[in-house]
Design a protein around this motif. Structure first.
Motif, PDB file in Angstrom:
ATOM      1  N   ILE A 195       0.721  -1.076   0.134  1.00 25.42           N
ATOM      2  CA  ILE A 195       0.042   0.307  -0.149  1.00 25.42           C
ATOM      3  C   ILE A 195       0.736   1.389  -0.228  1.00 25.42           C
ATOM      4  CG2 ILE A 195      -1.514   1.404   1.151  1.00 25.42           C
ATOM      5  CD1 ILE A 195      -2.228  -1.155   2.497  1.00 25.42           C
ATOM      6  N   GLU A 196       0.787   1.763  -0.997  1.00 32.74           N
ATOM      7  CA  GLU A 196       1.000   3.291  -0.740  1.00 32.74           C
ATOM      8  C   GLU A 196       0.488   4.362  -1.087  1.00 32.74           C
ATOM      9  OE1 GLU A 196       4.535   3.310  -4.179  1.00 32.74           O
ATOM     10  OE2 GLU A 196       5.893   1.247  -3.491  1.00 32.74           O
ATOM     11  N   ARG A 197       1.104   4.905  -0.652  1.00 35.73           N
ATOM     12  CA  ARG A 197       0.829   6.889  -1.081  1.00 35.73           C
ATOM     13  C   ARG A 197       1.376   7.575  -2.157  1.00 35.73           C
ATOM     14  NH1 ARG A 197      -1.789  10.507   3.597  1.00 35.73           N
ATOM     15  NH2 ARG A 197      -1.238   8.855   5.677  1.00 35.73           N
ATOM     16  N   ALA A 198       0.631   8.042  -3.085  1.00 34.74           N
ATOM     17  CA  ALA A 198       1.350   8.872  -4.505  1.00 34.74           C
ATOM     18  C   ALA A 198       0.727   9.762  -5.115  1.00 34.74           C
ATOM     19  CB  ALA A 198       1.275   7.901  -5.439  1.00 34.74           C
ATOM     20  N   PRO A 199       0.911  10.393  -5.830  1.00 32.61           N
ATOM     21  CA  PRO A 199       0.602  11.859  -6.746  1.00 32.61           C
ATOM     22  C   PRO A 199      -0.147  10.736  -7.841  1.00 32.61           C
ATOM     23  CG  PRO A 199       2.896  11.501  -7.392  1.00 32.61           C
ATOM     24  CD  PRO A 199       2.494  10.557  -6.242  1.00 32.61           C
ATOM     25  N   ILE A 200      -1.394  11.090  -7.731  1.00 31.75           N
ATOM     26  CA  ILE A 200      -2.483  10.063  -8.602  1.00 31.75           C
ATOM     27  C   ILE A 200      -2.905  11.590  -9.644  1.00 31.75           C
ATOM     28  CG2 ILE A 200      -4.514   8.810  -9.219  1.00 31.75           C
ATOM     29  CD1 ILE A 200      -3.585   7.611  -7.010  1.00 31.75           C
ATOM     30  N   THR A 201      -2.583  11.533 -10.873  1.00 29.75           N
ATOM     31  CA  THR A 201      -3.446  12.102 -12.012  1.00 29.75           C
ATOM     32  C   THR A 201      -4.653  10.947 -12.503  1.00 29.75           C
ATOM     33  OG1 THR A 201      -1.662  13.285 -12.508  1.00 29.75           O
ATOM     34  CG2 THR A 201      -3.247  13.869 -14.282  1.00 29.75           C
ATOM     35  N   HIS A 202      -6.180  11.449 -12.202  1.00 27.54           N
ATOM     36  CA  HIS A 202      -7.278  11.088 -12.793  1.00 27.54           C
ATOM     37  C   HIS A 202      -8.027  12.008 -13.302  1.00 27.54           C
ATOM     38  CE1 HIS A 202     -10.036   7.977 -12.120  1.00 27.54           C
ATOM     39  NE2 HIS A 202     -10.915   8.823 -12.242  1.00 27.54           N
ATOM     40  N   GLU A 203      -8.135  11.380 -15.031  1.00 26.19           N
ATOM     41  CA  GLU A 203      -8.799  12.564 -14.895  1.00 26.19           C
ATOM     42  C   GLU A 203     -10.153  12.395 -16.073  1.00 26.19           C
ATOM     43  OE1 GLU A 203      -6.063  15.534 -17.177  1.00 26.19           O
ATOM     44  OE2 GLU A 203      -5.452  16.532 -15.111  1.00 26.19           O
ATOM     45  N   THR A 204     -10.952  13.145 -16.649  1.00 29.63           N
ATOM     46  CA  THR A 204     -11.851  12.383 -17.982  1.00 29.63           C
ATOM     47  C   THR A 204     -12.148  14.158 -18.662  1.00 29.63           C
ATOM     48  OG1 THR A 204     -14.438  12.576 -16.577  1.00 29.63           O
ATOM     49  CG2 THR A 204     -13.143  10.579 -16.721  1.00 29.63           C
ATOM     50  N   GLY A 250     -15.391  12.638 -22.503  1.00 33.04           N
ATOM     51  CA  GLY A 250     -15.087  11.138 -22.060  1.00 33.04           C
ATOM     52  C   GLY A 250     -14.078  10.762 -22.330  1.00 33.04           C
ATOM     53  N   ASN A 251     -12.908  11.053 -22.686  1.00 31.33           N
ATOM     54  CA  ASN A 251     -11.434  10.587 -23.184  1.00 31.33           C
ATOM     55  C   ASN A 251     -11.134  10.711 -21.165  1.00 31.33           C
ATOM     56  OD1 ASN A 251     -11.948  10.278 -25.473  1.00 31.33           O
ATOM     57  ND2 ASN A 251     -10.927  12.233 -25.971  1.00 31.33           N
ATOM     58  N   GLY A 252     -10.109   9.351 -21.108  1.00 28.38           N
ATOM     59  CA  GLY A 252      -9.589   8.945 -19.477  1.00 28.38           C
ATOM     60  C   GLY A 252      -8.199   9.298 -19.615  1.00 28.38           C
ATOM     61  N   THR A 253      -7.412   9.941 -18.764  1.00 33.47           N
ATOM     62  CA  THR A 253      -5.913   9.469 -18.377  1.00 33.47           C
ATOM     63  C   THR A 253      -5.674   9.126 -16.754  1.00 33.47           C
ATOM     64  OG1 THR A 253      -5.883  11.307 -19.888  1.00 33.47           O
ATOM     65  CG2 THR A 253      -4.458  11.036 -18.867  1.00 33.47           C
TER      66      THR A 253
END
Length: 218
Positions: free
Chosen positions: A126-135, A138-141
């Motif tokens: 289990i880790e902490r991390a900087p997460i980029t989660h974007e839509t 309609g497109n996801g990154t």
């Protein structure tokens, strides 16, 4: 003497989570796991990523945060106690938010998320991390530094106006919500310390706008 009405049973909201799912895996399009069939190639390497647009877990507000499981699934997705996962929690989460997210998604609080967690054999890390989660449009990154990246877009109707939707499937990582069938232009994981290294192009992806809630009688 006036009769009294029986008191209603109180309910406690254990978790109430609403947001977006971005998922990519090694299977071709469409992933057979969602209909309960064996994964292409006999095993599945996948990423299941949740962003909480709005959400509480045992009263802890987790709105705006993200959570990711990187998964190795050795056979049929529905076989209990078989997945091996590395979990990443948004590094913006404070200690209470971190613990609430882990408790919910590792099955300690019951409900549909516990059913999903029952498929896991081992949480490797289990880790902490900087997460980029974007839509966007309609497109996801999806990004975690240099260790994880994926870009995907959903399939659409012939006129491009409607996203292709999967409903009432045998398996779902967002129980109760429809999923959007998609393709990942690329999907890469680089976690050699955990035996998780892969790089795919043009494979399966799933997106969703989901709402998962679980309450218990008080």
């Amino acid at each position: 003497m006036t009769a009294t009405k029986p008191a209603r049973a109180a309910t406690d909201v254990v978790y109430d989570l609403e947001g977006t799912l971005l998922e990519a895996c090694s299977c071709g399009v469409l992933c057979p796991c969602w209909v309960g069939a064996d994964p292409d190639g006999g095993s599945c390497e996948s990423v299941n990523a949740y962003r909480f647009e709005h959400g509480t877990i045992r009263g802890v507000d987790v709105s705006g945060l993200s959570f990711i499981n990187v998964c190795l699934i050795p056979g049929n997705v529905l076989a209990p106690g078989t997945w091996r996962v590395v979990s990443f929690v948004d590094d913006r989460a404070d200690d209470a938010q971190f613990q609430a997210i882990i408790d919910a998604y590792h099955g300690r609080l019951g409900g549909p998320l516990a059913d999903l967690a029952g498929l896991v054999d081992e949480v490797i890390a289990i880790e902490r991390a900087p997460i980029t989660h974007e839509t966007r449009d309609g497109n996801g990154t999806l990004r975690i530094g240099d260790v994880l990246s994926a870009d995907m877009e959903p399939f659409r109707s012939p006129d491009g106006a409607t996203i292709t939707t999967l409903r009432d499937s045998l398996f779902s990582t967002v129980p109760g919500s429809p999923a959007y069938v998609a393709r990942a232009h690329h999907h890469k994981v680089d976690l050699p310390q955990y035996g998780m290294v892969w790089d795919f192009e043009g494979r399966n992806a799933i997106q969703s706008d989901y709402h998962i809630t679980y309450t218990t009688a008080g």
